[in-house]
Design a protein around this motif. Structure first.
Motif, PDB file in Angstrom:
ATOM      1  N   ARG A   6       0.823  -1.230   0.056  1.00 23.91           N
ATOM      2  CA  ARG A   6      -0.023   0.073  -0.065  1.00 23.91           C
ATOM      3  C   ARG A   6       0.860   1.332  -0.171  1.00 23.91           C
ATOM      4  N   ARG A   7       0.587   2.459  -0.624  1.00 26.31           N
ATOM      5  CA  ARG A   7       1.204   3.675  -0.683  1.00 26.31           C
ATOM      6  C   ARG A   7      -0.062   4.849  -0.597  1.00 26.31           C
TER       7      ARG A   7
ATOM      8  N   TYR B 294       4.045   7.929   2.321  1.00 27.01           N
ATOM      9  CA  TYR B 294       4.187   6.952   3.103  1.00 27.01           C
ATOM     10  C   TYR B 294       4.171   5.723   2.275  1.00 27.01           C
TER      11      TYR B 294
ATOM     12  N   TRP C  61       3.926   1.003   2.489  1.00 23.39           N
ATOM     13  CA  TRP C  61       3.981  -0.028   3.637  1.00 23.39           C
ATOM     14  C   TRP C  61       4.472  -1.177   2.889  1.00 23.39           C
TER      15      TRP C  61
ATOM     16  N   LYS D  49       4.807  -3.145   7.574  1.00 22.06           N
ATOM     17  CA  LYS D  49       5.724  -2.123   8.052  1.00 22.06           C
ATOM     18  C   LYS D  49       5.520  -0.846   7.317  1.00 22.06           C
ATOM     19  N   LYS D  50       5.437   0.139   7.979  1.00 17.52           N
ATOM     20  CA  LYS D  50       5.262   1.380   7.479  1.00 17.52           C
ATOM     21  C   LYS D  50       6.627   2.266   7.229  1.00 17.52           C
ATOM     22  N   TYR D  51       6.687   2.991   6.001  1.00 17.12           N
ATOM     23  CA  TYR D  51       7.992   3.650   5.618  1.00 17.12           C
ATOM     24  C   TYR D  51       7.649   5.098   5.381  1.00 17.12           C
TER      25      TYR D  51
ATOM     26  N   GLY E  92      11.854   2.778  10.011  1.00 17.64           N
ATOM     27  CA  GLY E  92      10.705   2.983   8.961  1.00 17.64           C
ATOM     28  C   GLY E  92      10.991   4.407   8.106  1.00 17.64           C
TER      29      GLY E  92
END
Ligand SMILES: Cc1ncc(COP(=O)(O)O)c(C=O)c1O
Length: 423
Positions: A40-41, A45, A47, A52-54, A375
């Motif tokens: 997902r984006r 951000y 994921w 895990k979220k970045y 992250g």
């Protein structure tokens, strides 16, 4: 949907990429401890498929300047897809003409034509063909430690690191490199009067976003004028408002003969790049325009999307936000420099084009890894082991910066502790 189906789990995707896509690239990132399979984006951000979220501080080199899946840009794509498709590359079209005019009018003095491609490398290839046709010379000069893409001519301008494995450029005297900021070296090549073009990324990313010495680029342009060479500004990463103005080259007081633009022009939604040229440089489009074609370059959908990207990018509110972020980041970096003077030794900044220097062996790479643990996705500079490229989005908020600063400092502390333990 794709992203909430077990068929597309991280492990399964990794296996497929190892077997059928690009095994060594896939493995490389796992070995670095950053084995992301992007899921997902949203906004700035994204994921990993494992959840895990970045925070995205690379943005594919500015491709996601306006954030992931920017709503306005997507809306334009949906709207345009009701009427358009790729279009026909033989003919002009509503969206192609519209985007060309818009880009030319937003560009530096003297620009007349914009030719569209699908990526930065292809647009650099067009730039090189352009200067060769205009000057009837073959030689191209670039800077050491530069990068202008992986396509044919673009690859030849770059570092042996990327060329040699593919047996490109060896013994090819048409492509010459000189050190940055060395005016004598540049003049020694140009004065032979056989150079078609000099291509320079205004603030070279792979070299750690080093800012050219004051007056260097202007001096190079003057030499070009003296010796009949054309100046190509590669603004693939530095254009599209990243510097606080649409083109970073404008801050140098240089009006180039050709501008290369890519990445951010796509809005991260539809591949799009452009080679913008003056009338004098663009002789081929007046005389033999049919001899260069790109099926997908100038896709009508892409042009519609890029038009919206330019609208958003050139809004006063966007420029104001970039200016606010520039100051906010600078203040914070200055504080960090005072606090960790022997480690965070320096940074370069031109608006939101930023390189952070960490003075331990492989400092850029160590920081990349530590940040990923916290992250944050930011990548080291290929040709300067100390530098981490730091590429925030044009529309980031102060709150986003605060979250980022906290993670940046935690990552610095982690790297320092690990260095201590190694002693
Ligand atoms: C300065 C510069 N020029 C050209 C390119 C090539 O762009 P693309 O990967 O879209 O071909 C890049 C890509 O990173 C770049 O940074």
């Amino acid at each position: 949907m794709f992203l909430d189906n077990n068929k597309y789990s991280k492990e399964k995707s990794r296996e497929r990429c190892m077997n059928y896509w690009n095994p060594s690239r896939t493995q490389y990132w796992y070995d670095e401890g950053i084995g992301i399979m992007i899921g997902r984006r949203e906004g700035y951000y994204f994921w990993d498929l494992d959840g895990k979220k970045y925070m995205n501080l690379h943005l594919n080199g500015g491709t996601f300047n306006l954030g992931h899946r920017n709503k306005e840009v997507l809306e334009r794509l949906y709207e345009a897809s009701r009427e358009f498709d790729i279009g026909n590359h033989h003919f002009g079209s509503v969206t192609r003409g519209y985007l060309a005019e818009k880009l030319v009018k937003l560009s530096t003095k003297g620009m007349q034509y914009a030719i569209f491609s699908s990526c930065g490398g292809e647009a650099v290839d067009v730039a090189i063909k352009t200067v060769r046709y205009a000057t009837k010379r073959r030689k191209i000069v670039s800077l050491e430690k530069c990068y202008h893409g992986h396509t044919g001519l673009a690859l030849n301008t770059g570092d042996p690191f990327f060329k040699d494995p593919f047996l490109c450029g060896e013994g090819d005297e048409d492509f010459v490199q000189v050190p940055m900021n060395d005016m004598n070296a540049m003049e020694a090549v140009l004065k032979k009067e056989d150079v078609a073009g000099v291509i320079i990324e205004t603030v070279p990313a792979t070299y750690g976003f080093k800012i050219p010495e004051s007056g260097y680029l202007k001096g190079v342009k003057k030499l070009c004028e003296k010796y009949g060479t054309l100046y190509i500004a590669d603004e693939t990463q530095t254009g599209m408002m990243r510097s606080g103005t649409l083109w970073a080259i404008s801050l140098e007081g240089v009006d180039p003969d050709v501008i290369v633009c890519g990445k951010g022009l796509s809005g991260g939604i539809y591949p799009m790049s452009a080679t913008i040229m003056t009338k004098e440089a663009g002789k081929w489009v007046e005389e033999i325009g049919r001899l260069h074609t790109s099926t997908f370059g100038g896709s009508e959908l892409g042009c519609a999307v890029a038009g919206k990207v330019l609208d958003i990018t050139t809004r006063e509110s966007t420029a104001a936000n970039v200016s606010m972020l520039t100051k906010y980041m600078k203040e914070h970096f200055d504080k960090l420099k005072m606090k960790y003077p022997n480690f965070f030794t320096d940074y370069t900044q031109r608006g939101l084009i930023i390189g952070l220097s960490f003075h331990v062996k492989d400092g850029g790479r160590k920081m990349m890894r530590a940040l990923a643990e916290h992250g944050v996705w930011a990548i080291n500079a290929r040709f300067d082991e100390y530098v981490l490229q730091f590429i925030p989005g044009l529309l980031c908020t102060k709150e986003y910066c605060d979250e980022l600063f906290e993670k940046l400092e935690k990552s610095m502390v982690d790297v320092l502790e690990r260095e201590e333990m190694r002693k």
